[in-house]
Design a protein around this motif. Structure first.
Motif, PDB file in Angstrom:
ATOM      1  N   GLN A 141      15.037  -8.239  -9.540  1.00 60.09           N
ATOM      2  CA  GLN A 141      15.893  -9.322 -10.041  1.00 60.09           C
ATOM      3  C   GLN A 141      15.148 -10.225 -11.009  1.00 60.09           C
ATOM      4  N   LYS A 142      13.838 -10.376 -10.797  1.00 63.24           N
ATOM      5  CA  LYS A 142      13.037 -11.239 -11.660  1.00 63.24           C
ATOM      6  C   LYS A 142      11.623 -10.681 -11.710  1.00 63.24           C
ATOM      7  N   GLY A 143      11.058 -10.590 -12.901  1.00 60.85           N
ATOM      8  CA  GLY A 143       9.680 -10.160 -13.050  1.00 60.85           C
ATOM      9  C   GLY A 143       9.530  -8.691 -13.388  1.00 60.85           C
ATOM     10  N   ILE A 144       8.317  -8.186 -13.120  1.00 60.67           N
ATOM     11  CA  ILE A 144       7.991  -6.784 -13.406  1.00 60.67           C
ATOM     12  C   ILE A 144       7.233  -6.207 -12.214  1.00 60.67           C
ATOM     13  N   GLU A 145       7.694  -5.057 -11.743  1.00 61.18           N
ATOM     14  CA  GLU A 145       7.029  -4.361 -10.643  1.00 61.18           C
ATOM     15  C   GLU A 145       6.523  -3.014 -11.146  1.00 61.18           C
ATOM     16  N   LYS A 146       5.329  -2.658 -10.715  1.00 60.03           N
ATOM     17  CA  LYS A 146       4.748  -1.360 -11.054  1.00 60.03           C
ATOM     18  C   LYS A 146       4.869  -0.457  -9.835  1.00 60.03           C
ATOM     19  N   ILE A 147       5.434   0.718 -10.035  1.00 53.91           N
ATOM     20  CA  ILE A 147       5.527   1.731  -8.978  1.00 53.91           C
ATOM     21  C   ILE A 147       4.546   2.835  -9.339  1.00 53.91           C
ATOM     22  N   GLU A 148       3.701   3.205  -8.402  1.00 59.11           N
ATOM     23  CA  GLU A 148       2.716   4.265  -8.640  1.00 59.11           C
ATOM     24  C   GLU A 148       2.959   5.421  -7.687  1.00 59.11           C
TER      25      GLU A 148
ATOM     26  N   SER B 251      12.858   9.217  -3.991  1.00 63.24           N
ATOM     27  CA  SER B 251      13.316  10.311  -3.129  1.00 63.24           C
ATOM     28  C   SER B 251      12.533  10.366  -1.824  1.00 63.24           C
ATOM     29  N   PRO B 252      13.127  10.955  -0.791  1.00 63.04           N
ATOM     30  CA  PRO B 252      12.424  11.108   0.483  1.00 63.04           C
ATOM     31  C   PRO B 252      11.114  11.880   0.310  1.00 63.04           C
ATOM     32  N   ASN B 253      10.162  11.557   1.154  1.00 58.59           N
ATOM     33  CA  ASN B 253       8.863  12.226   1.216  1.00 58.59           C
ATOM     34  C   ASN B 253       8.061  12.111  -0.077  1.00 58.59           C
ATOM     35  N   THR B 254       8.271  11.021  -0.804  1.00 59.75           N
ATOM     36  CA  THR B 254       7.548  10.774  -2.052  1.00 59.75           C
ATOM     37  C   THR B 254       6.539   9.652  -1.822  1.00 59.75           C
ATOM     38  N   SER B 255       5.277   9.983  -1.965  1.00 66.14           N
ATOM     39  CA  SER B 255       4.213   9.005  -1.794  1.00 66.14           C
ATOM     40  C   SER B 255       4.271   7.995  -2.953  1.00 66.14           C
ATOM     41  N   HIS B 256       4.243   6.697  -2.626  1.00 65.46           N
ATOM     42  CA  HIS B 256       4.309   5.671  -3.658  1.00 65.46           C
ATOM     43  C   HIS B 256       3.708   4.369  -3.151  1.00 65.46           C
ATOM     44  N   ARG B 257       3.363   3.498  -4.081  1.00 66.15           N
ATOM     45  CA  ARG B 257       2.895   2.152  -3.773  1.00 66.15           C
ATOM     46  C   ARG B 257       3.413   1.220  -4.866  1.00 66.15           C
ATOM     47  N   CYS B 258       3.449  -0.071  -4.572  1.00 62.22           N
ATOM     48  CA  CYS B 258       4.058  -1.046  -5.478  1.00 62.22           C
ATOM     49  C   CYS B 258       3.119  -2.215  -5.723  1.00 62.22           C
ATOM     50  N   LYS B 259       3.264  -2.807  -6.921  1.00 63.89           N
ATOM     51  CA  LYS B 259       2.458  -3.979  -7.263  1.00 63.89           C
ATOM     52  C   LYS B 259       3.283  -4.899  -8.147  1.00 63.89           C
ATOM     53  N   ALA B 260       3.173  -6.201  -7.900  1.00 63.84           N
ATOM     54  CA  ALA B 260       3.835  -7.206  -8.736  1.00 63.84           C
ATOM     55  C   ALA B 260       2.936  -7.532  -9.917  1.00 63.84           C
TER      56      ALA B 260
ATOM     57  N   PRO C 134       0.805  -1.221   0.000  1.00 63.06           N
ATOM     58  CA  PRO C 134       0.000   0.000   0.000  1.00 63.06           C
ATOM     59  C   PRO C 134       0.845   1.281   0.000  1.00 63.06           C
ATOM     60  N   LYS C 135       0.167   2.347  -0.247  1.00 64.71           N
ATOM     61  CA  LYS C 135       0.798   3.671  -0.317  1.00 64.71           C
ATOM     62  C   LYS C 135       1.586   3.951   0.962  1.00 64.71           C
ATOM     63  N   GLU C 136       2.803   4.455   0.767  1.00 64.08           N
ATOM     64  CA  GLU C 136       3.656   4.801   1.896  1.00 64.08           C
ATOM     65  C   GLU C 136       4.493   6.026   1.549  1.00 64.08           C
TER      66      GLU C 136
END
Length: 164
Positions: free
Chosen positions: A59-66, A83-92, A46-48
């Motif tokens: 290392q393997k696969g594809i990750e989406k950064i939002e 970068s610091p203080n950047t809101s983001h979330r990740c998905k495989a 989730p968003k952090e």
């Protein structure tokens, strides 16, 4: 002040007149929150927001950064620096093996270079990226069968990889 065998005063500037000098620097970094993880397609973080830099290396696969306004894909062999203080979330988007770590610097000029860099993804075939991912691969190898039992030489090796 030094005096030679004939009683002549020799100053430090004279003693070092032919010296080759390394540059002076005074910087520290903190390296923490690192882990290697295998996740299945559809895994979601989730968003952090954190107050330090984050590196994500696939290392393997594809990750989406939002981010709030954009998203991008990191493919196998690529990485990103958030970068610091950047809101983001990740998905495989596929089964995924990724390595991530957080770090903080106390060198404002280096921080400015990292934050001001317009690259979102460091691509696999870029020569600079290849050198960096080779270092991350060496750090990942140090994880093998350690179960958090890192000795002094392990820690020094990681320091060398991070200081490159």
């Amino acid at each position: 002040m030094n005096v030679n065998s004939k009683g002549r005063v020799i100053y430090l500037t004279e003693l070092l007149s032919n010296a080759q000098r390394l540059p002076s620097f005074n910087w520290n970094y903190s390296f923490f929150g690192s882990h290697l993880q295998d996740v299945k397609q559809g895994w979601y973080y989730p968003k952090e927001i954190h107050t330090v830099f984050e590196v994500i290396y696939v290392q393997k696969g594809i990750e989406k950064i939002e981010y709030d306004s954009i998203s991008y894909l990191i493919h196998e062999g690529e990485f990103t620096v958030i970068s610091p203080n950047t809101s983001h979330r990740c998905k495989a988007l596929t089964d995924l093996r990724y390595f991530t770590f957080h770090f903080d610097l106390d060198d404002p000029s280096l921080e400015e270079l990292l934050i001001g860099n317009p690259k979102l993804v460091y691509k696999k075939n870029d020569p600079t990226s290849s050198e960096i991912t080779a270092r991350m691969d060496k750090m990942i190898l140090s994880l093998d069968n350690k179960a958090d039992n890192f000795d002094f030489s392990d820690r020094i090796e990681i320091q060398i990889q991070l200081s490159w």
